[in-house]
Enzyme design. Structure first.
Site, PDB file in Angstrom:
ATOM      1  N   LYS A   1      16.167 -18.196   3.426  1.00  0.00           N
ATOM      2  CA  LYS A   1      17.303 -18.708   4.200  1.00  0.00           C
ATOM      3  C   LYS A   1      18.225 -17.553   4.593  1.00  0.00           C
ATOM      4  O   LYS A   1      18.120 -16.440   4.072  1.00  0.00           O
ATOM      5  CB  LYS A   1      18.072 -19.744   3.368  1.00  0.00           C
TER       6      LYS A   1
ATOM      7  N   ARG B   1      27.168 -30.682  -5.860  1.00  0.00           N
ATOM      8  CA  ARG B   1      27.107 -30.273  -4.456  1.00  0.00           C
ATOM      9  C   ARG B   1      26.140 -31.248  -3.776  1.00  0.00           C
ATOM     10  O   ARG B   1      26.411 -32.436  -3.747  1.00  0.00           O
ATOM     11  CB  ARG B   1      26.640 -28.810  -4.389  1.00  0.00           C
TER      12      ARG B   1
ATOM     13  N   TYR C   1      44.356   1.925   9.627  1.00  0.00           N
ATOM     14  CA  TYR C   1      45.469   1.010   9.839  1.00  0.00           C
ATOM     15  C   TYR C   1      46.365   0.883   8.604  1.00  0.00           C
ATOM     16  O   TYR C   1      45.879   0.742   7.485  1.00  0.00           O
ATOM     17  CB  TYR C   1      44.944  -0.387  10.202  1.00  0.00           C
TER      18      TYR C   1
ATOM     19  N   MET D   1      37.349  -2.916  12.188  1.00  0.00           N
ATOM     20  CA  MET D   1      36.305  -3.773  12.737  1.00  0.00           C
ATOM     21  C   MET D   1      34.984  -3.036  12.931  1.00  0.00           C
ATOM     22  O   MET D   1      33.913  -3.597  12.676  1.00  0.00           O
ATOM     23  CB  MET D   1      36.751  -4.373  14.073  1.00  0.00           C
TER      24      MET D   1
END
Length: 392
Positions: A44, A145, A280, A328
């Site tokens: 998966k 779940r 940043y 990013m």
């Protein structure tokens, strides 16, 4: 030249190198731990970020007879590719109302059913397809779940599934569940869930269910809990050579080898004075004259921003640390005055036996788990496959 061969030799901004020999070796190790059980290779989430189809092929070459996915779309893509043996079984378990049930039935997928709504939808799809659906009933043994609750809910689901089977609409091929805390060896919930699973399986079988497989063992249970192996084990993260948790052991302890090595080419190396802010917010300020290296990977590529000022990177034979915030598309490392050339390799993680950090090191730096580190590596990072062909 094949696409992956071209990628192997081309200069790339970044690459995730996937060693398929490691995937095969891990599959063999896991098979040896559960010799009486079938092996489902869970692929998966694009093979936990490693590439679903190449890893599925490698696992099947090593003896896996089942493949597991979360979504039906993942399973249908595997079946449609045509590069897998026709007799490999594929199971998917994360369904929502209105899903592609008929397509799944026609593709001979094994589908998980946790409640009555799903059983109704899959039987309707089977009638339209003109063939029975392969259904596995999921029991909630304590994870809270997916899965059907014990008691009246389970009794209703089992009863209706048997009626649908007698009508030729379904074939109940499996009974299964999932552990909540198998990565914490000795936790009392493990024994409690095993007891509940045995009880729910016994109830279904007493009513007439004849499953091909009963299964509950995920990676940590496959590795540490032989009494949970039943008819099938379904390792996920361990297939890719990563330990489910430090408590279970390191990959080396478990006989596993991590398959992914993530690296990038330094985009820039430059001198800066002491007191220079970096990235940043200037959360890192150089303590003195130094050199900075720019690594062209960022959170858009899956590098966790939570690893700002903490993530380890091997550059020029030395461990460095992310200097300041992960942006990013890029982050910076302080090279401490060393001057590698632009284009030099920065290794974020790999197996660890060549001095590089591991996915677990990044997990610790980001306050998460190694599953997330490898799975989140994005599509901007090319996957480059090595050892694509099985030796011998």
């Amino acid at each position: 030249m094949s696409e992956t061969a071209a990628l192997r030799t081309a200069p790339l901004r970044a690459r995730a190198e996937i060693d398929l020999a490691a995937v095969r070796a891990n599959a063999r190790t896991l098979r040896a731990l559960a010799p009486e059980a079938a092996l489902m290779a869970v692929v998966k989430a694009d093979g936990y970020g490693h590439g679903a189809l190449p890893c599925a092929r490698a696992a099947v070459e090593a003896g896996a007879t089942w493949l597991g996915t979360a979504t039906p779309e993942e399973a249908l893509a595997l079946r449609a590719d045509g590069g897998l043996p026709a007799d490999v079984r594929i199971m998917c378990w994360l369904w929502t109302p209105g899903g592609p049930w008929r397509e799944a039935v026609e593709a001979d997928l094994d589908v998980s059913v946790s409640g009555m709504w799903a059983l109704r939808e899959v039987t309707a799809a089977a009638r339209l397809a003109g063939r029975p659906a392969r259904v596995q009933l999921k029991a909630d043994t304590g994870l809270g779940r997916g899965g059907c609750q014990p008691g009246a809910d389970w009794a209703e689901l089992v009863g209706e599934a048997l009626r649908a089977e007698r009508a030729g609409q379904v074939r109940v091929t499996g009974l299964w569940s999932h552990f909540a805390r198998a990565d914490e060896p000795g936790h009392p919930s493990i024994a409690a869930q095993l007891t509940r699973f045995r009880e729910m399986v016994a109830y279904a079988e007493q009513r007439g269910v004849r499953p091909e497989v009963r299964h509950i063992a995920n990676s940590p249970a496959t590795l540490t809990l032989p009494e949970s192996h039943f008819d099938l084990v379904r390792p996920g993260i361990a297939l890719y050579g990563i330990s489910p948790s430090p408590e279970v052991g390191t990959p080396a302890d478990l006989g596993l080898r991590p398959a992914m090595t993530l690296s990038a080419s330094l985009a820039l190396v430059k001198h800066v004075p002491g007191g220079h802010g970096v990235s940043y917010g200037h959360h890192y300020v150089t303590p003195g004259d130094t050199t900075l290296g720019l690594v062209p990977l960022g959170y858009a590529d899956g590098i966790p921003r939570h690893a700002s000022s903490a993530g380890p990177v091997l550059v020029d034979g030395k461990w460095r640390t992310v200097a300041g915030r992960v942006a990013m598309d890029q982050f910076v490392v302080d090279l401490g005055g060393d001057e590698p050339e632009p284009g030099a390799q920065a290794v974020l993680f790999g197996p660890g036996d060549r001095g590089e950090p591991t996915a677990e090191d990044w997990a610790q730096a980001a306050g998460t788990i190694a599953y997330e580190i490898v799975t989140r590596i994005g599509t901007r990072v090319p996957r480059v496959y090595v050892n694509e062909r099985q030796a011998g």
